[in-house]
Design a protein around this motif. Structure first.
Motif, short mmCIF file in Angstrom:
data_model
loop_
_atom_site.label_atom_id
_atom_site.label_comp_id
_atom_site.label_asym_id
_atom_site.label_seq_id
_atom_site.Cartn_x
_atom_site.Cartn_y
_atom_site.Cartn_z
N GLU A 22 55.21 35.33 33.93
CA GLU A 22 55.57 36.32 34.94
C GLU A 22 54.54 37.43 34.81
N ILE A 23 53.64 37.50 35.78
CA ILE A 23 52.56 38.48 35.76
C ILE A 23 53.06 39.76 36.44
N ASN A 24 52.68 40.90 35.87
CA ASN A 24 53.15 42.20 36.36
C ASN A 24 52.66 42.52 37.77
N GLU A 25 53.42 43.36 38.43
CA GLU A 25 53.09 43.84 39.77
C GLU A 25 51.69 44.47 39.79
N GLY A 26 50.91 44.09 40.81
CA GLY A 26 49.61 44.71 41.04
C GLY A 26 48.46 44.25 40.16
N VAL A 27 48.69 43.34 39.24
CA VAL A 27 47.63 42.85 38.35
C VAL A 27 46.65 41.98 39.14
N HIS A 28 45.38 42.05 38.78
CA HIS A 28 44.42 41.08 39.29
C HIS A 28 44.19 40.09 38.16
N GLN A 33 42.39 37.41 31.59
CA GLN A 33 43.82 37.19 31.34
C GLN A 33 44.08 35.71 31.08
N ASN A 34 43.38 34.86 31.79
CA ASN A 34 43.57 33.42 31.60
C ASN A 34 43.18 32.99 30.20
N ARG A 35 42.13 33.58 29.63
CA ARG A 35 41.72 33.25 28.26
C ARG A 35 42.83 33.59 27.26
N VAL A 36 43.53 34.69 27.50
CA VAL A 36 44.65 35.06 26.63
C VAL A 36 45.74 34.00 26.73
N LEU A 37 46.08 33.58 27.95
CA LEU A 37 47.11 32.56 28.14
C LEU A 37 46.70 31.24 27.49
N ILE A 38 45.45 30.85 27.68
CA ILE A 38 44.96 29.60 27.08
C ILE A 38 45.10 29.65 25.57
N SER A 39 44.68 30.74 24.97
CA SER A 39 44.75 30.89 23.51
C SER A 39 46.19 30.77 23.02
N TYR A 60 50.88 40.04 42.93
CA TYR A 60 49.62 40.26 42.23
C TYR A 60 48.59 39.29 42.80
N SER A 61 47.34 39.53 42.48
CA SER A 61 46.29 38.65 43.00
C SER A 61 45.76 37.75 41.89
N VAL A 62 45.25 36.59 42.29
CA VAL A 62 44.73 35.61 41.34
C VAL A 62 43.31 35.24 41.76
N ASP A 63 42.40 35.32 40.81
CA ASP A 63 41.05 34.82 41.03
C ASP A 63 41.10 33.32 40.79
N PRO A 64 40.94 32.50 41.83
CA PRO A 64 41.08 31.05 41.64
C PRO A 64 40.06 30.46 40.66
N PHE A 65 38.97 31.17 40.42
CA PHE A 65 37.98 30.68 39.46
C PHE A 65 38.50 30.76 38.02
N ALA A 66 39.62 31.46 37.82
CA ALA A 66 40.24 31.50 36.48
C ALA A 66 40.68 30.11 36.05
N TYR A 67 40.90 29.20 37.01
CA TYR A 67 41.35 27.85 36.69
C TYR A 67 40.27 27.01 36.02
N ILE A 68 39.03 27.39 36.18
CA ILE A 68 37.92 26.58 35.66
C ILE A 68 38.05 26.33 34.16
N GLU A 69 38.34 27.39 33.40
CA GLU A 69 38.47 27.23 31.94
C GLU A 69 39.68 26.39 31.57
N SER A 70 40.72 26.45 32.38
CA SER A 70 41.94 25.69 32.08
C SER A 70 41.69 24.19 32.14
N GLU A 71 40.71 23.78 32.89
CA GLU A 71 40.40 22.36 33.02
C GLU A 71 39.90 21.75 31.71
N ASN A 72 39.47 22.57 30.78
CA ASN A 72 38.97 22.08 29.49
C ASN A 72 40.08 21.82 28.48
#
Length: 128
Positions: A22-28, A33-39, A60-72
């Motif tokens: 659950e990502i906070n209101e207004g976060v980009h 942030q994705n690296r923290v979740l992955i870790s 909140y907004s999501v940079d779709p390029f954040a998914y790139i690292e998740s693919e590993n």
């Protein structure tokens, strides 16, 4: 009992086979942030297959390029997004184009959990 972790940009709830964010209101939400979740996911699930559920209760907004690292992440099996508006549904459809794993949106958390469990239990871990 799920393990809950509070972060500066949101919270995570770890279950046996999946994590709910659950990502906070207004976060980009971007690569940082994705690296923290992955870790945290790698620490919690180790080599066990797992799914990720994004419970979008806030805007909140999501940079779709954040998914790139998740693919590993080899044991990352599927992603579900719980939406509550047509704008969130449209955003999730666009994000899904960047995710190489099974990706689906839902209008309630329970349906997302059932789908994630079923997808994990098929035993098929997509290659990254």
């Amino acid at each position: 009992m799920p393990k809950r972790i509070k972060l500066d940009f949101g919270s995570l709830e770890f279950h046996e086979n999946f994590v709910i964010s659950e990502i906070n209101e207004g976060v980009h939400f971007a690569a940082k942030q994705n690296r923290v979740l992955i870790s945290l996911c790698l620490e919690h699930f180790k080599d066990q297959p797992f799914g990720y559920i994004s419970n979008r209760i806030y805007s909140y907004s999501v940079d779709p390029f954040a998914y790139i690292e998740s693919e590993n992440i080899e044991n990352f099996v599927a992603m579900a997004v719980v939406v509550s508006s047509s704008a969130q549904r449209l955003s999730s459809k666009i994000e899904g184009l960047f995710c190489k794993r099974p990706f689906k949106y839902f209008y309630n958390l329970e349906s997302a959990q059932v789908w994630i469990e079923k997808t994990i239990n098929t035993g098929e871990i997509p290659s990254g």
